[in-house]
Design a protein around this motif. Sequence first.
Motif, short mmCIF file in Angstrom:
data_model
loop_
_atom_site.label_atom_id
_atom_site.label_comp_id
_atom_site.label_asym_id
_atom_site.label_seq_id
_atom_site.Cartn_x
_atom_site.Cartn_y
_atom_site.Cartn_z
N LEU A 212 -7.39 -9.66 13.97
CA LEU A 212 -8.70 -9.34 13.40
C LEU A 212 -8.77 -9.70 11.92
CD1 LEU A 212 -9.48 -5.81 14.93
CD2 LEU A 212 -10.43 -8.01 15.61
N ALA A 213 -7.69 -9.43 11.19
CA ALA A 213 -7.66 -9.74 9.76
C ALA A 213 -7.79 -11.24 9.54
CB ALA A 213 -6.37 -9.21 9.14
N LYS A 214 -7.12 -12.01 10.37
CA LYS A 214 -7.22 -13.47 10.25
C LYS A 214 -8.65 -13.93 10.50
CE LYS A 214 -5.22 -17.77 12.03
NZ LYS A 214 -4.21 -18.36 12.97
N LYS A 215 -9.30 -13.34 11.49
CA LYS A 215 -10.69 -13.69 11.79
C LYS A 215 -11.61 -13.34 10.63
CE LYS A 215 -14.33 -12.81 15.22
NZ LYS A 215 -14.70 -12.05 16.44
N LYS A 268 -15.23 -2.24 13.05
CA LYS A 268 -16.39 -2.86 13.70
C LYS A 268 -15.93 -3.96 14.65
CE LYS A 268 -20.75 -4.10 14.33
NZ LYS A 268 -20.57 -5.39 15.06
N GLN A 269 -15.01 -4.81 14.23
CA GLN A 269 -14.50 -5.87 15.08
C GLN A 269 -13.76 -5.31 16.30
OE1 GLN A 269 -14.97 -9.19 14.93
NE2 GLN A 269 -16.35 -8.90 13.20
N TYR A 270 -13.03 -4.24 16.08
CA TYR A 270 -12.30 -3.59 17.17
C TYR A 270 -13.29 -3.08 18.22
CZ TYR A 270 -8.52 -0.75 19.24
OH TYR A 270 -7.57 -0.22 20.07
N GLU A 271 -14.33 -2.42 17.76
CA GLU A 271 -15.35 -1.87 18.65
C GLU A 271 -15.99 -2.95 19.50
OE1 GLU A 271 -17.57 1.27 20.29
OE2 GLU A 271 -15.92 1.37 18.85
N ASP A 272 -16.22 -4.11 18.91
CA ASP A 272 -16.88 -5.20 19.63
C ASP A 272 -16.03 -5.77 20.76
OD1 ASP A 272 -19.04 -4.95 17.95
OD2 ASP A 272 -18.51 -6.65 16.67
N GLY A 273 -14.71 -5.63 20.69
CA GLY A 273 -13.86 -6.29 21.67
C GLY A 273 -13.28 -5.42 22.76
N LYS A 274 -13.41 -4.12 22.65
CA LYS A 274 -12.59 -3.26 23.52
C LYS A 274 -13.05 -3.17 24.97
CE LYS A 274 -14.67 1.07 21.86
NZ LYS A 274 -14.40 2.26 21.00
N THR A 275 -14.24 -3.64 25.30
CA THR A 275 -14.67 -3.62 26.70
C THR A 275 -14.56 -5.00 27.36
OG1 THR A 275 -16.98 -4.01 26.07
CG2 THR A 275 -16.27 -1.71 26.33
N LYS A 276 -13.94 -5.97 26.65
CA LYS A 276 -13.90 -7.32 27.23
C LYS A 276 -12.62 -8.10 27.00
CE LYS A 276 -16.59 -8.91 23.24
NZ LYS A 276 -17.88 -9.44 22.77
N LEU A 277 -11.82 -7.77 25.99
CA LEU A 277 -10.65 -8.57 25.66
C LEU A 277 -9.44 -8.19 26.50
CD1 LEU A 277 -10.84 -8.78 21.76
CD2 LEU A 277 -11.56 -10.48 23.42
#
Length: 284
Positions: A212-215, A268-277
Amino acid sequence: MKVYLNGHIVDGASAQISIFDHGFMYGLGVFETFRIYEGHPFLLDDHFQRLQKSLHQLGIAWSYDKKKVCATLDTLLCANGIKDAYVRWNVSAGVGPLGLHIGDYEEPTTIVYMKPIPSFMPTEKQAVLLQTRRNSPEGKQRLKSHHYMNNILGKRELGQNNGDEGIFLTKEGYIAEGIVSNVFWVKDDILYTPSLETGILDGITRQFIFALAKKENVHVVEGCFFEDALLEADEMFITNSIQEIVKITMYNGKSFSFYGGITEKLQKQYEDGKTKLWSKGELG
């Protein structure tokens, strides 16, 4: 609680394993804890690739079959009547002779525990320095294994306050990790965290934070740091796969502010990915 035990869904209260299981006798076992969000097992591939690697190091025969794992999880979700869950997937060596065994284990014991996620999960905590020091890994790198005495001693020192996290130092005095978490802090828009040289667990959420930090174009520095680094930080947070990213509002009298900072961007980035990654690699 319904659990999976060696191919069967059984009631947790009646589940049994052999007293000769070397996971019980000698601590030869590893596990992964992760969350299921709306039926999706977050970062499943990352968790099970680590599990398979750890078991290989212990000489325990087990291979990751994603289709079978997902089928087991779906069946267990249905049996427990839930869609969001805390999962512990546990593999131990299995039955062996009395005495230390140097050969491989071909018939491991697999147990999958599952329970609902509490209705309230803290997003903020305070942290304190533990007098208990972090022990060294049993091998070259710390595994998520059955060897939890050091963590238990730290937890007992901390006491019953679930609103706090205890921070271990190594015997050399370097910042290590929390009782059940990895530690991060921010100074001058740079993200810092202890390196694996300190003997910490290379957490799956820790690895995901790096991605996430890299992104987000956030520079990350791993290293050996003394406690002063925390007392001089602008932000501080801890991570694990169940609690996600938890802000540390105060550490040993030092308070932190987060508004618009790196911690909130990562949350915020974590929240966006947790139902699909399925893996951190999907972030590109």
